[in-house]
Design a protein around this motif. Structure first.
Motif, short mmCIF file in Angstrom:
data_model
loop_
_atom_site.label_atom_id
_atom_site.label_comp_id
_atom_site.label_asym_id
_atom_site.label_seq_id
_atom_site.Cartn_x
_atom_site.Cartn_y
_atom_site.Cartn_z
N ARG A 94 0.83 -1.21 0.00
CA ARG A 94 0.00 0.00 0.00
C ARG A 94 0.87 1.27 0.00
NH1 ARG A 94 -3.83 -3.22 -0.27
NH2 ARG A 94 -5.82 -3.10 0.77
N VAL A 95 1.89 1.28 0.89
CA VAL A 95 2.73 2.48 1.00
C VAL A 95 3.53 2.69 -0.29
CG1 VAL A 95 4.71 3.47 2.23
CG2 VAL A 95 2.86 2.41 3.52
N ASP A 96 4.14 1.61 -0.79
CA ASP A 96 4.91 1.75 -2.03
C ASP A 96 3.99 2.02 -3.21
OD1 ASP A 96 7.11 1.19 -0.53
OD2 ASP A 96 7.28 -0.90 -1.15
N GLY A 97 2.80 1.45 -3.16
CA GLY A 97 1.85 1.62 -4.27
C GLY A 97 1.29 3.01 -4.38
N ILE A 98 1.26 3.74 -3.25
CA ILE A 98 0.71 5.10 -3.29
C ILE A 98 1.56 5.96 -4.22
CG2 ILE A 98 0.40 7.22 -1.94
CD1 ILE A 98 -0.56 5.53 0.37
N GLY A 99 2.89 5.84 -4.11
CA GLY A 99 3.77 6.64 -4.97
C GLY A 99 3.60 6.32 -6.43
N GLU A 157 0.91 4.86 -7.77
CA GLU A 157 -0.47 5.11 -8.17
C GLU A 157 -0.76 6.61 -8.28
OE1 GLU A 157 -4.73 3.17 -6.77
OE2 GLU A 157 -3.13 3.37 -5.32
N ILE A 158 -0.14 7.38 -7.38
CA ILE A 158 -0.40 8.82 -7.35
C ILE A 158 0.94 9.55 -7.40
CG2 ILE A 158 -1.64 10.64 -6.12
CD1 ILE A 158 -2.96 8.34 -4.48
N PRO A 159 1.52 9.70 -8.57
CA PRO A 159 2.82 10.37 -8.67
C PRO A 159 2.74 11.85 -8.28
CG PRO A 159 1.97 9.82 -10.85
CD PRO A 159 1.03 9.23 -9.85
N MET A 160 1.52 12.38 -8.23
CA MET A 160 1.35 13.79 -7.88
C MET A 160 1.70 14.08 -6.42
SD MET A 160 -0.81 12.60 -10.27
CE MET A 160 -2.32 12.10 -9.51
N LEU A 161 1.91 13.01 -5.61
CA LEU A 161 2.29 13.20 -4.21
C LEU A 161 3.62 13.93 -4.08
CD1 LEU A 161 1.38 9.87 -2.41
CD2 LEU A 161 0.54 12.12 -1.85
N ALA A 162 4.41 13.91 -5.12
CA ALA A 162 5.71 14.58 -5.09
C ALA A 162 5.56 16.09 -4.97
CB ALA A 162 6.50 14.23 -6.34
N ASP A 163 4.37 16.59 -5.24
CA ASP A 163 4.11 18.04 -5.14
C ASP A 163 4.01 18.40 -3.66
OD1 ASP A 163 3.35 20.64 -5.35
OD2 ASP A 163 1.56 20.27 -6.58
N THR A 164 5.05 19.00 -3.12
CA THR A 164 5.10 19.31 -1.69
C THR A 164 4.27 20.53 -1.31
OG1 THR A 164 7.12 20.58 -2.06
CG2 THR A 164 7.38 18.27 -1.35
N VAL A 209 -5.66 9.41 -1.81
CA VAL A 209 -4.63 9.40 -0.77
C VAL A 209 -5.29 9.14 0.59
CG1 VAL A 209 -2.94 10.80 0.47
CG2 VAL A 209 -3.01 10.88 -2.02
N ALA A 210 -6.41 9.81 0.85
CA ALA A 210 -7.12 9.62 2.12
C ALA A 210 -7.56 8.17 2.28
CB ALA A 210 -8.33 10.56 2.18
N THR A 211 -8.07 7.58 1.22
CA THR A 211 -8.49 6.17 1.27
C THR A 211 -7.31 5.26 1.57
OG1 THR A 211 -10.23 6.65 -0.32
CG2 THR A 211 -9.64 4.35 -0.04
N ARG A 212 -6.18 5.49 0.90
CA ARG A 212 -5.01 4.66 1.11
C ARG A 212 -4.45 4.82 2.53
NH1 ARG A 212 -7.05 2.64 -2.46
NH2 ARG A 212 -6.31 2.30 -4.56
N LEU A 213 -4.44 6.05 3.04
CA LEU A 213 -3.97 6.28 4.40
C LEU A 213 -4.87 5.56 5.41
CD1 LEU A 213 -2.98 10.06 4.29
CD2 LEU A 213 -1.44 8.10 4.52
N LYS A 214 -6.15 5.57 5.16
CA LYS A 214 -7.11 4.87 6.03
C LYS A 214 -6.80 3.38 6.05
CE LYS A 214 -12.10 4.77 6.72
NZ LYS A 214 -13.40 5.22 6.21
#
Length: 200
Positions: free
Chosen positions: A56-61, A63-70, A120-125
């Motif tokens: 899940r943690v590795d998949g978030i990156g 699945e959602i490459p936009m997470l790199a936007d700080t 992201v919220a779903t994955r964090l949950k």
């Protein structure tokens, strides 16, 4: 060790105790094996949960490459609100089980944040749920280890102390009672000969 009373009643008590020990030992050993099997299943579940968390943690990156936007603040997006635990019985040992996990998703403006924040919220949950389940499973391992230790001590007590002691006591009583009977027979024969000798 208490002194043995040299009597047939004591011999009967020792035999009854030995029978009881031999009757209970297999059930104690079975309980130990069942606890060990349950511990093994819990270890496998923890490994599976760790793999699932890593996926899940590795998949978030990926699945959602936009997470790199700080610039988009995701701190506090998902927080653990409550965990309700129950109990289940594993061969007489009570272990915790997760009944319900509540995770709060912080309110955020749907128009002010990008659409992928929902994912992201779903994955964090999901990751929070997995982490709670791993903690509960780790607690289960601790409780099962304690139960296994206690049952192993009892098995060892029966196998290495009580059964050998009862067998030794039965042997000693058998020899002593046999000697006493032979002595009584010899004494009665000697007494009979003396009576016959004085009566003649």
């Amino acid at each position: 060790m208490a002194r043995l009373t040299l009597s047939k009643a004591q011999l009967a008590r020792e035999r009854a105790a030995l029978d009881m020990y031999r009757r209970y030992l297999p059930s104690l050993d079975l309980k130990r094996r069942q606890l060990m099997a349950e511990r093994k299943r819990t270890e496998v579940r923890i490994v599976t949960l760790r793999e699932e968390e890593a996926l899940r943690v590795d998949g978030i990156g990926a699945e959602i490459p936009m997470l790199a936007d700080t610039r988009i603040d995701l701190n506090g997006l998902a927080t653990l609100k409550s965990v309700r635990l129950g109990e289940r019985n594993v061969v007489g040992q009570r272990v915790p089980v997760v009944e319900n996990i509540e995770v709060d998703i912080a309110p955020y403006g749907r128009l002010t944040r990008p659409h992928w924040v929902d994912l992201v919220a779903t994955r964090l949950k999901e990751v929070l749920r997995i982490r709670v389940e791993m903690q509960v499973a780790a607690r289960e391992i601790v409780l099962l280890d304690g139960a296994i230790t206690k049952v192993t001590q009892r098995v060892n007590l029966f196998e290495k102390v009580l059964i050998p002691r009862a067998e030794t006591n039965i042997r000693r009583l058998g020899i002593a009672l046999g000697d006493m009977e032979r002595s009584a027979v010899v004494n009665s024969k000697i007494g009979k000969r003396k009576r016959e000798a004085t009566g003649a």
